[in-house]
Structure formats: structure tokens, C-alpha cells
Design a protein around this motif. Sequence first.
Motif, mmCIF file in Angstrom:
data_model
loop_
_atom_site.group_PDB
_atom_site.id
_atom_site.type_symbol
_atom_site.label_atom_id
_atom_site.label_comp_id
_atom_site.label_asym_id
_atom_site.label_seq_id
_atom_site.Cartn_x
_atom_site.Cartn_y
_atom_site.Cartn_z
ATOM 1 N N LEU A 45 -54.394 67.825 82.109
ATOM 2 C CA LEU A 45 -55.074 68.897 81.343
ATOM 3 C C LEU A 45 -54.296 69.889 80.821
ATOM 4 N N ALA A 46 -53.152 70.317 81.329
ATOM 5 C CA ALA A 46 -52.037 71.223 80.940
ATOM 6 C C ALA A 46 -51.766 71.009 79.507
ATOM 7 N N HIS A 47 -51.333 69.765 79.350
ATOM 8 C CA HIS A 47 -51.022 69.017 77.855
ATOM 9 C C HIS A 47 -51.920 68.830 76.991
ATOM 10 N N LEU A 48 -53.428 68.460 77.517
ATOM 11 C CA LEU A 48 -54.326 68.529 76.504
ATOM 12 C C LEU A 48 -55.005 69.516 75.834
ATOM 13 N N ARG A 49 -54.933 70.665 77.243
ATOM 14 C CA ARG A 49 -55.728 71.860 76.609
ATOM 15 C C ARG A 49 -55.258 72.555 75.268
ATOM 16 N N GLY A 50 -56.182 72.825 74.478
ATOM 17 C CA GLY A 50 -55.933 73.565 73.214
ATOM 18 C C GLY A 50 -55.686 72.506 72.004
ATOM 19 N N ARG A 51 -55.500 71.112 72.399
ATOM 20 C CA ARG A 51 -54.973 70.302 71.227
ATOM 21 C C ARG A 51 -56.205 69.336 70.782
ATOM 22 N N VAL A 97 -61.632 68.214 71.734
ATOM 23 C CA VAL A 97 -60.507 69.096 72.851
ATOM 24 C C VAL A 97 -60.813 68.717 74.131
ATOM 25 N N VAL A 98 -60.217 68.064 74.991
ATOM 26 C CA VAL A 98 -60.259 67.809 76.262
ATOM 27 C C VAL A 98 -59.569 68.954 77.258
ATOM 28 N N GLU A 99 -60.430 69.746 77.923
ATOM 29 C CA GLU A 99 -59.700 71.037 78.493
ATOM 30 C C GLU A 99 -60.401 71.579 79.836
ATOM 31 N N ASP A 100 -61.221 70.454 80.221
ATOM 32 C CA ASP A 100 -61.716 70.815 81.759
ATOM 33 C C ASP A 100 -62.081 69.182 82.230
ATOM 34 N N LEU A 101 -62.289 69.465 83.702
ATOM 35 C CA LEU A 101 -62.209 67.976 84.377
ATOM 36 C C LEU A 101 -63.311 67.256 83.941
ATOM 37 N N ALA A 102 -64.611 67.890 83.516
ATOM 38 C CA ALA A 102 -65.724 67.107 83.323
ATOM 39 C C ALA A 102 -65.450 66.461 81.839
ATOM 40 N N SER A 103 -64.873 67.164 81.016
ATOM 41 C CA SER A 103 -64.537 66.413 79.654
ATOM 42 C C SER A 103 -63.570 65.339 79.880
ATOM 43 N N LEU A 104 -62.460 65.539 80.444
ATOM 44 C CA LEU A 104 -61.648 64.465 81.098
ATOM 45 C C LEU A 104 -62.106 63.207 81.582
ATOM 46 N N MET A 105 -63.173 63.445 82.401
ATOM 47 C CA MET A 105 -63.710 62.205 83.027
ATOM 48 C C MET A 105 -64.621 61.603 82.018
ATOM 49 N N TRP A 106 -65.217 62.338 81.345
ATOM 50 C CA TRP A 106 -66.183 61.772 80.281
ATOM 51 C C TRP A 106 -65.291 60.840 79.289
ATOM 52 N N ALA A 107 -64.208 61.384 78.932
ATOM 53 C CA ALA A 107 -63.206 60.705 77.985
ATOM 54 C C ALA A 107 -62.618 59.567 78.469
ATOM 55 N N ALA A 108 -62.281 59.482 79.867
ATOM 56 C CA ALA A 108 -61.630 58.421 80.601
ATOM 57 C C ALA A 108 -62.499 57.700 80.708
ATOM 58 N N THR A 231 -49.889 61.669 65.938
ATOM 59 C CA THR A 231 -50.133 62.145 67.072
ATOM 60 C C THR A 231 -49.006 61.366 68.200
ATOM 61 N N THR A 232 -48.669 61.932 69.509
ATOM 62 C CA THR A 232 -47.946 60.964 70.405
ATOM 63 C C THR A 232 -48.751 61.030 71.525
ATOM 64 N N ALA A 233 -48.533 59.755 72.488
ATOM 65 C CA ALA A 233 -49.014 59.836 73.684
ATOM 66 C C ALA A 233 -48.764 60.801 74.689
ATOM 67 N N THR A 234 -50.111 61.413 75.275
ATOM 68 C CA THR A 234 -49.716 62.792 75.790
ATOM 69 C C THR A 234 -48.981 62.260 77.194
ATOM 70 N N PRO A 235 -48.408 63.406 77.862
ATOM 71 C CA PRO A 235 -47.898 63.013 78.976
ATOM 72 C C PRO A 235 -48.879 62.738 80.065
ATOM 73 N N TYR A 236 -48.694 61.732 80.948
ATOM 74 C CA TYR A 236 -49.646 61.257 81.975
ATOM 75 C C TYR A 236 -50.742 60.311 81.709
ATOM 76 N N THR A 237 -50.894 59.939 80.331
ATOM 77 C CA THR A 237 -51.879 59.040 79.775
ATOM 78 C C THR A 237 -51.589 57.849 80.426
ATOM 79 N N LEU A 238 -52.475 56.949 80.842
ATOM 80 C CA LEU A 238 -52.091 55.585 81.048
ATOM 81 C C LEU A 238 -51.976 54.936 79.560
ATOM 82 N N ARG A 239 -51.368 53.730 79.381
ATOM 83 C CA ARG A 239 -51.368 52.958 78.353
ATOM 84 C C ARG A 239 -52.185 51.851 78.295
ATOM 85 N N ALA A 240 -52.535 51.251 77.465
ATOM 86 C CA ALA A 240 -53.106 49.888 76.912
ATOM 87 C C ALA A 240 -52.013 48.707 77.000
ATOM 88 N N ARG A 241 -51.263 48.603 78.132
ATOM 89 C CA ARG A 241 -50.139 47.514 78.590
ATOM 90 C C ARG A 241 -50.786 46.716 79.403
#
Length: 298
Positions: A45-51, A97-108, A231-241
Amino acid sequence: MTPITEVEGRRLALSNLDKVLYPATGTTKGEVLHYYATTAAKALLAHLRGRPVSFLRYPDGPDGQLFFTRNPPPGTPSWVRTTPVPHREDKQAGQVVVEDLASLMWAANLVVEFHTPQWRAEAPGLADRMVFDLDPGAPATVVQCCAVASWLRGRLAADGLPAYGKTSGSKGLHLLVPLDPTPADRVSAYAKRLAIEAERELPEQVVHRMRRALRPGKVFVDFSQNAASKTTATPYTLRARPEPTVSAPVTWAEIEACRTPETLVFLAGDMVARLERYGDLLEPLTDPHRARPLPAAR
């Protein structure tokens, strides 16, 4: 019945939790959501926030259909923040813009890779970081990327710029530099100059052009992701590998000691121990006091 859970006061329907997304490891969607909720949340979230975020979706796993989307997906809850983002021909489109846990879990729950630009939503096209995507052309591997990364680190230091590394979560390595806000075209021009210089200094190891015919056995120093539209893969994202690999921050000691590709492959299950040991190695990217000015053009 789709389970309903509450995250920070928001009700979320989390679907298909037993579905295997990564057959090579048997990793289920529920385990993916657990990774984001308990392991990665604070640092990611620190690297997603505000982007503004773009999604590479892979709802049926890496062997299924993959599709990239910038627009908010259908059914995006009203409480998920969106922001207008300039696109070509002076048009604007909304992005999440994903900047809280609820938004993160919705997106995940959509099963996505998270990708972000080098600029923040309040200042489109004004980059506060620079990225070099080091992409090996077979038979080169991340081992060769590490050698090139070390050269780039020294070259950046000569211009007063610190560099931090992370795995791409695929084959290569990303170098990131915190910057005072700078127009993206200036950052791109500087990064291109360094990529050309790296090819000149390391002609047997580096190529700065994208043509695939030039790349076998060399490291492509991709500077193009500094463009405002990229854009670039955000730190800590899982990849489709095939396995649940993470775009994981790494230390310079790990980069310099890399002798086999396997030593820089990190899965979701590796990240608890790494975060406990190192914290967020890319935290300087989120601290404006650690940013440095881009050198003037020579």
C-alpha cells in the motif's frame, strides 16, 4: 454461496477461494488473498498510495486469459477511489487508486498484477522516481542483470543518485531511483543516455534498443518505462507466472552475490521472513526527504 467479509467497515464478496490459480504450487485464490491481506498489505500500500493503478488480470491463473486494463472494472464499488488521468489527444479517463486495505482486497479478489506509473495522481507526468527495467535475453539470466545493475548503481552514484533494486518477479531486475518531481520526458531522456552509455561501456553485455534480434545473450536496459504513459510492476505484487513469484525488493549484497538465477526468485511464502528481516527495502522511494534532483542535461 460467495463469502462476505468486512474489511475496514467495507463489505466485500470474496469469490472462488478454493480455486487453484498456480497449479505448479497448488496455490489457491484464498492463499493469494491471504498474502495480500496479511503479508504484503502495509508495504504494498505504501507503493500504491496516491498512484493510479493499472491491472493485468489473470482470473483463471497464468495459463488462462490475461488482459490489461486501465479503466475501473465493471462493478467497481463507489467507495473505491478513482482519479482522472490524462490520455492521448488531451482526453481523460478514470483510473483506480488503491490506498487502503479494503480497496486492496477488492482489487486482489479480481486476481491482478498491480502496475503503477512513476508519477502520482495529483501531478500526472511529473515523475518522483526513475526506473531501469533490466531484461535478459536468453541465454542471459538475472545473473547478467545483476552485473549490469552494479555498473548502473556506480554510474548513478556519480550523479548523486541512489539506486534500489527489486526482482521483476519474472526473469529480470528493476532499479529504482527516488527523484525530486521532474517532468517524465526529462527523466526518460536521462535514463536513455545512461542506457546508451551502459551499452558503450559494456558492449558484450548490454543493449539499449528493443529489437529482439539484438538481445540474445545480452541485457536489455529498458528506459522506456519512464515515459508518462508507461507503468511498471509495483513492488510486492504477485506476478502471473507459473509459480506465485513476487516483484521483491532485494539488497545490494544479494545482487552482487548472485551467481544462479534461483537465488533471486522469491515466492509469496518467502515474503514474511524477508519483511521481518529487512523491512521494506524500498521505503526510501516513499520518503520525499530521500529524493534527489535529476542532473542537468550535459
